[in-house]
Design a protein around this motif. Sequence first.
Motif, PDB file in Angstrom:
ATOM      1  N   LYS A 134       0.821  -1.198   0.000  1.00  0.00           N
ATOM      2  CA  LYS A 134       0.000   0.000   0.000  1.00  0.00           C
ATOM      3  C   LYS A 134       0.866   1.264   0.000  1.00  0.00           C
ATOM      4  O   LYS A 134       0.559   2.251  -0.664  1.00  0.00           O
ATOM      5  CB  LYS A 134      -0.921   0.001   1.227  1.00  0.00           C
ATOM      6  CG  LYS A 134      -2.010  -1.054   1.160  1.00  0.00           C
ATOM      7  CD  LYS A 134      -2.832  -1.073   2.441  1.00  0.00           C
ATOM      8  CE  LYS A 134      -3.903  -2.150   2.392  1.00  0.00           C
ATOM      9  NZ  LYS A 134      -4.664  -2.222   3.657  1.00  0.00           N
ATOM     10  N   ARG A 135       1.963   1.197   0.736  1.00  0.00           N
ATOM     11  CA  ARG A 135       2.850   2.364   0.811  1.00  0.00           C
ATOM     12  C   ARG A 135       3.406   2.718  -0.555  1.00  0.00           C
ATOM     13  O   ARG A 135       3.351   3.879  -0.984  1.00  0.00           O
ATOM     14  CB  ARG A 135       3.988   2.062   1.783  1.00  0.00           C
ATOM     15  CG  ARG A 135       5.047   3.142   1.858  1.00  0.00           C
ATOM     16  CD  ARG A 135       6.188   2.693   2.751  1.00  0.00           C
ATOM     17  NE  ARG A 135       7.243   3.682   2.793  1.00  0.00           N
ATOM     18  CZ  ARG A 135       8.428   3.491   3.379  1.00  0.00           C
ATOM     19  NH1 ARG A 135       8.664   2.327   3.967  1.00  0.00           N
ATOM     20  NH2 ARG A 135       9.345   4.427   3.371  1.00  0.00           N
ATOM     21  N   TYR A 136       3.928   1.720  -1.260  1.00  0.00           N
ATOM     22  CA  TYR A 136       4.569   2.007  -2.540  1.00  0.00           C
ATOM     23  C   TYR A 136       3.575   2.171  -3.682  1.00  0.00           C
ATOM     24  O   TYR A 136       3.846   2.891  -4.642  1.00  0.00           O
ATOM     25  CB  TYR A 136       5.612   0.934  -2.856  1.00  0.00           C
ATOM     26  CG  TYR A 136       6.839   1.099  -1.992  1.00  0.00           C
ATOM     27  CD1 TYR A 136       7.766   2.099  -2.255  1.00  0.00           C
ATOM     28  CD2 TYR A 136       7.043   0.291  -0.865  1.00  0.00           C
ATOM     29  CE1 TYR A 136       8.876   2.282  -1.437  1.00  0.00           C
ATOM     30  CE2 TYR A 136       8.148   0.456  -0.047  1.00  0.00           C
ATOM     31  CZ  TYR A 136       9.060   1.463  -0.348  1.00  0.00           C
ATOM     32  OH  TYR A 136      10.146   1.647   0.467  1.00  0.00           O
ATOM     33  N   MET A 137       2.404   1.541  -3.578  1.00  0.00           N
ATOM     34  CA  MET A 137       1.354   1.812  -4.556  1.00  0.00           C
ATOM     35  C   MET A 137       0.910   3.251  -4.463  1.00  0.00           C
ATOM     36  O   MET A 137       0.653   3.933  -5.463  1.00  0.00           O
ATOM     37  CB  MET A 137       0.170   0.879  -4.327  1.00  0.00           C
ATOM     38  CG  MET A 137       0.398  -0.550  -4.812  1.00  0.00           C
ATOM     39  SD  MET A 137       0.682  -0.674  -6.596  1.00  0.00           S
ATOM     40  CE  MET A 137      -0.948  -0.270  -7.196  1.00  0.00           C
ATOM     41  N   GLY A 138       0.843   3.753  -3.223  1.00  0.00           N
ATOM     42  CA  GLY A 138       0.485   5.158  -3.016  1.00  0.00           C
ATOM     43  C   GLY A 138       1.539   6.088  -3.581  1.00  0.00           C
ATOM     44  O   GLY A 138       1.237   7.138  -4.154  1.00  0.00           O
ATOM     45  N   LYS A 139       2.807   5.688  -3.426  1.00  0.00           N
ATOM     46  CA  LYS A 139       3.904   6.514  -3.936  1.00  0.00           C
ATOM     47  C   LYS A 139       3.813   6.677  -5.457  1.00  0.00           C
ATOM     48  O   LYS A 139       3.881   7.787  -5.987  1.00  0.00           O
ATOM     49  CB  LYS A 139       5.240   5.863  -3.579  1.00  0.00           C
ATOM     50  CG  LYS A 139       6.445   6.500  -4.271  1.00  0.00           C
ATOM     51  CD  LYS A 139       7.716   5.724  -3.985  1.00  0.00           C
ATOM     52  CE  LYS A 139       8.883   6.327  -4.775  1.00  0.00           C
ATOM     53  NZ  LYS A 139      10.129   5.559  -4.570  1.00  0.00           N
ATOM     54  N   ALA A 160       1.207   6.084  -7.366  1.00  0.00           N
ATOM     55  CA  ALA A 160      -0.069   6.656  -7.793  1.00  0.00           C
ATOM     56  C   ALA A 160       0.005   8.177  -7.807  1.00  0.00           C
ATOM     57  O   ALA A 160      -0.714   8.834  -8.572  1.00  0.00           O
ATOM     58  CB  ALA A 160      -1.183   6.185  -6.873  1.00  0.00           C
ATOM     59  N   ARG A 161       0.883   8.757  -6.968  1.00  0.00           N
ATOM     60  CA  ARG A 161       0.996  10.220  -6.893  1.00  0.00           C
ATOM     61  C   ARG A 161       1.891  10.791  -7.979  1.00  0.00           C
ATOM     62  O   ARG A 161       1.944  11.989  -8.188  1.00  0.00           O
ATOM     63  CB  ARG A 161       1.537  10.621  -5.517  1.00  0.00           C
ATOM     64  CG  ARG A 161       0.550  10.384  -4.386  1.00  0.00           C
ATOM     65  CD  ARG A 161       1.017  11.068  -3.103  1.00  0.00           C
ATOM     66  NE  ARG A 161       2.275  10.518  -2.617  1.00  0.00           N
ATOM     67  CZ  ARG A 161       2.364   9.514  -1.745  1.00  0.00           C
ATOM     68  NH1 ARG A 161       1.244   8.947  -1.295  1.00  0.00           N
ATOM     69  NH2 ARG A 161       3.515   9.082  -1.329  1.00  0.00           N
TER      70      ARG A 161
END
Length: 429
Positions: A420-425, A427-428
């Motif tokens: 989730k942390r790196y997917m969020g990274k 995605a931004r």
Amino acid sequence: MKSHILYLIALLFILPVAGRSQQTPAPPQSETISITGATLHLGNGEVIEGGTLVFSEGAITAIGVGIAPSGRVIDATGKHVYPGFIAPARPIGLVEINSVRATDDEGEIGNMIPHVRSIIAYNAESQIVESMRPNGVLLGQVTPQGGRISGTSSIVQFDAWNWEDAIVREDDGIHLHWPNAFRQGRWWMGEPRGYQPNKEYSGQQDEVLDFIRNAQAYGAGAATAVNPAFASMQGLFDGSKTLYCYADGEREIVDAVSSLKEAGVRKLVLVGGYQAYKVTELLKQHDIPVLVQHTHSLPNLVDEDYDLPYKLPKLLVDAGLLVGLQNDGTMMHQIRNLPFYAGQVVGQGMDRETALQLITGNTAKILGIDGRYGTLAEGKSATLFISGGDALDMRGNQLTHAFIDGREVSLETHQTELWKRYMGKYARQ
């Protein structure tokens, strides 16, 4: 000032550890839960399409078609419900990082140490234990390693504050690594490479059997002093404990079964059993189940079928043996892949529900916990999970809910947090 500095130093050590701790164990089930519209895989070879499963206070109260739901309702239409998978004969919770000695508590010093109890070293907050649940592996047999007789195992569920809370069956069996009749040549000592006879095999066998006979004599007599090792072996002779014997070769299996039965061992399980397909009649004669090694491996010998490890469980099941799967020889974190080893056997022609039994109902019978776990049935523990697809296929093994004794457990792990942390990274960006 000095005390403040010491406080800050302490925080540097405490915070990283706290950040890596397991989630808080789930509270006891407080309301009735009904799962509706699902395909129910019972773990005994049966399937119920569009069924309803109801459980309350940690136990299944109703299962079937046309059952009126009650309490909290989970609509699982198009999804699948399975009993929790069981990982036997592995030191799960005893090792965190294989290469870091301080996190490795899987073995003790000594060669004949049946009295060493693995359960007291079990780490219920292990990240590896936590990582089992998202693949449906909800129970395991905490097993010591090392030495000839490694110690005593216990069976646990994977959502607990400590080892006392985790216990499903305490001190269920003793684990014996039978000597090898052949060994690899020690080329660094000038020996030829490849397999050659083990000249010490006969003496190593005698050592094991002498120890077992002495333990039996100890129990039959009126000993004035307590011998912890011999005392821990007594359950093997009255049937209250199982002897898990690790042997792969045809000769070793024949020697182990015949010798151990003659020595008075009541319950015997063969672990590994790489060449067990050659001696199925002997195993059937003595009613000995087999915990087969993981299927994702290469043949041991150059003249064997290339797919022998893949099809071995099917060969044994077709011969009429009670078979379960264990993944000896893999890294600790690979235990979570247990359902995909069963899926491999489906690719070798085994019926899908029969393959499912290798990691549910069959394993529960072998471990002696089938009265409560391993299958979905009225009165049994609500230790189960809901998957979006086929749980034996990594593409379909997508859990939405998991329950242990009716408690809804978290499916979050260190890996999902990082995802989730790196997917969020990204995605931004």
